[in-house]
Motif scaffolding. Structure first.
Motif, PDB file in Angstrom:
ATOM      1  N   VAL A  74      93.468  94.013 -97.966  1.00  0.00           N
ATOM      2  CA  VAL A  74      92.349  93.785 -98.878  1.00  0.00           C
ATOM      3  C   VAL A  74      92.824  93.905-100.329  1.00  0.00           C
ATOM      4  CG1 VAL A  74      90.104  94.663 -99.651  1.00  0.00           C
ATOM      5  CG2 VAL A  74      90.609  94.463 -97.197  1.00  0.00           C
ATOM      6  N   HIS A  75      93.674  94.885-100.596  1.00  0.00           N
ATOM      7  CA  HIS A  75      94.232  95.043-101.941  1.00  0.00           C
ATOM      8  C   HIS A  75      94.973  93.771-102.360  1.00  0.00           C
ATOM      9  CE1 HIS A  75      95.980  97.107-105.391  1.00  0.00           C
ATOM     10  NE2 HIS A  75      97.147  96.582-105.033  1.00  0.00           N
ATOM     11  N   GLN A  76      95.803  93.240-101.476  1.00  0.00           N
ATOM     12  CA  GLN A  76      96.549  92.009-101.764  1.00  0.00           C
ATOM     13  C   GLN A  76      95.606  90.825-101.985  1.00  0.00           C
ATOM     14  OE1 GLN A  76      99.640  93.311-102.628  1.00  0.00           O
ATOM     15  NE2 GLN A  76     100.273  91.320-101.905  1.00  0.00           N
ATOM     16  N   LEU A  77      94.575  90.727-101.166  1.00  0.00           N
ATOM     17  CA  LEU A  77      93.605  89.638-101.302  1.00  0.00           C
ATOM     18  C   LEU A  77      92.963  89.668-102.681  1.00  0.00           C
ATOM     19  CD1 LEU A  77      91.834  87.356 -99.921  1.00  0.00           C
ATOM     20  CD2 LEU A  77      90.207  89.196 -99.507  1.00  0.00           C
ATOM     21  N   LEU A  78      92.531  90.852-103.119  1.00  0.00           N
ATOM     22  CA  LEU A  78      91.878  90.962-104.412  1.00  0.00           C
ATOM     23  C   LEU A  78      92.840  90.722-105.575  1.00  0.00           C
ATOM     24  CD1 LEU A  78      89.539  93.992-103.676  1.00  0.00           C
ATOM     25  CD2 LEU A  78      88.926  91.565-103.771  1.00  0.00           C
ATOM     26  N   GLU A  79      94.098  91.107-105.392  1.00  0.00           N
ATOM     27  CA  GLU A  79      95.097  90.855-106.435  1.00  0.00           C
ATOM     28  C   GLU A  79      95.435  89.370-106.536  1.00  0.00           C
ATOM     29  OE1 GLU A  79      96.610  92.979-108.712  1.00  0.00           O
ATOM     30  OE2 GLU A  79      94.982  94.285-108.037  1.00  0.00           O
ATOM     31  N   GLN A  80      95.511  88.705-105.422  1.00  0.00           N
ATOM     32  CA  GLN A  80      95.900  87.294-105.406  1.00  0.00           C
ATOM     33  C   GLN A  80      94.747  86.360-105.743  1.00  0.00           C
ATOM     34  OE1 GLN A  80      97.798  86.562-101.629  1.00  0.00           O
ATOM     35  NE2 GLN A  80      99.479  87.971-102.078  1.00  0.00           N
ATOM     36  N   HIS A  81      93.528  86.875-105.669  1.00  0.00           N
ATOM     37  CA  HIS A  81      92.350  86.047-105.949  1.00  0.00           C
ATOM     38  C   HIS A  81      91.423  86.774-106.920  1.00  0.00           C
ATOM     39  CE1 HIS A  81      93.367  83.051-102.930  1.00  0.00           C
ATOM     40  NE2 HIS A  81      93.745  84.064-102.174  1.00  0.00           N
ATOM     41  N   PRO A  82      91.798  86.821-108.203  1.00  0.00           N
ATOM     42  CA  PRO A  82      90.986  87.543-109.184  1.00  0.00           C
ATOM     43  C   PRO A  82      89.583  86.952-109.352  1.00  0.00           C
ATOM     44  CG  PRO A  82      92.733  86.307-110.268  1.00  0.00           C
ATOM     45  CD  PRO A  82      92.976  86.215-108.795  1.00  0.00           C
ATOM     46  N   GLU A  83      89.394  85.750-108.887  1.00  0.00           N
ATOM     47  CA  GLU A  83      88.059  85.137-108.991  1.00  0.00           C
ATOM     48  C   GLU A  83      87.019  85.917-108.192  1.00  0.00           C
ATOM     49  OE1 GLU A  83      90.219  82.737-105.741  1.00  0.00           O
ATOM     50  OE2 GLU A  83      90.742  83.679-107.630  1.00  0.00           O
TER      51      GLU A  83
END
Length: 97
Positions: A74-83
């Motif tokens: 989840v951390h990676q998802l939020l970092e890779q998709h700041p939108e």
């Protein structure tokens, strides 16, 4: 007799070679290094049956706790998709109006 020993040696070598684990992917090292010791909040999440089975097998195969894997993911998802964060911030701003 030597032929039998030679054949047995060949079989042992084949079994040993087939049993070699594949090299660990780089992402596994990143997951292991991810520090979630200070994470105190809990969330109940649902997974489909196949994903849940794979997560259980992932823990057995790697020794990495599923909680760490999910937190890292989840951390990676939020970092890779700041939108995603932008969408949430926009929503909160609209509530404050």
């Amino acid at each position: 007799m030597n032929e039998i020993k030679s054949l047995a040696d060949q079989l042992r070598n084949n079994i040993h070679q087939q049993g070699k684990p594949p090299p660990e992917p780089e992402i596994l090292e990143k997951i292991r290094k991810y520090d979630n010791r200070d994470h105190k909040s809990l969330m109940h999440i649902r997974f489909d049956r196949d994903t849940l089975k794979l997560l259980g097998q992932f823990k057995m195969a790697t020794g990495v706790d599923v909680t760490k894997l999910v937190a890292f993911s989840v951390h990676q998802l939020l970092e890779q998709h700041p939108e995603i964060k932008t969408l949430v911030k926009h929503y909160i701003q609209q509530l404050n109006l």
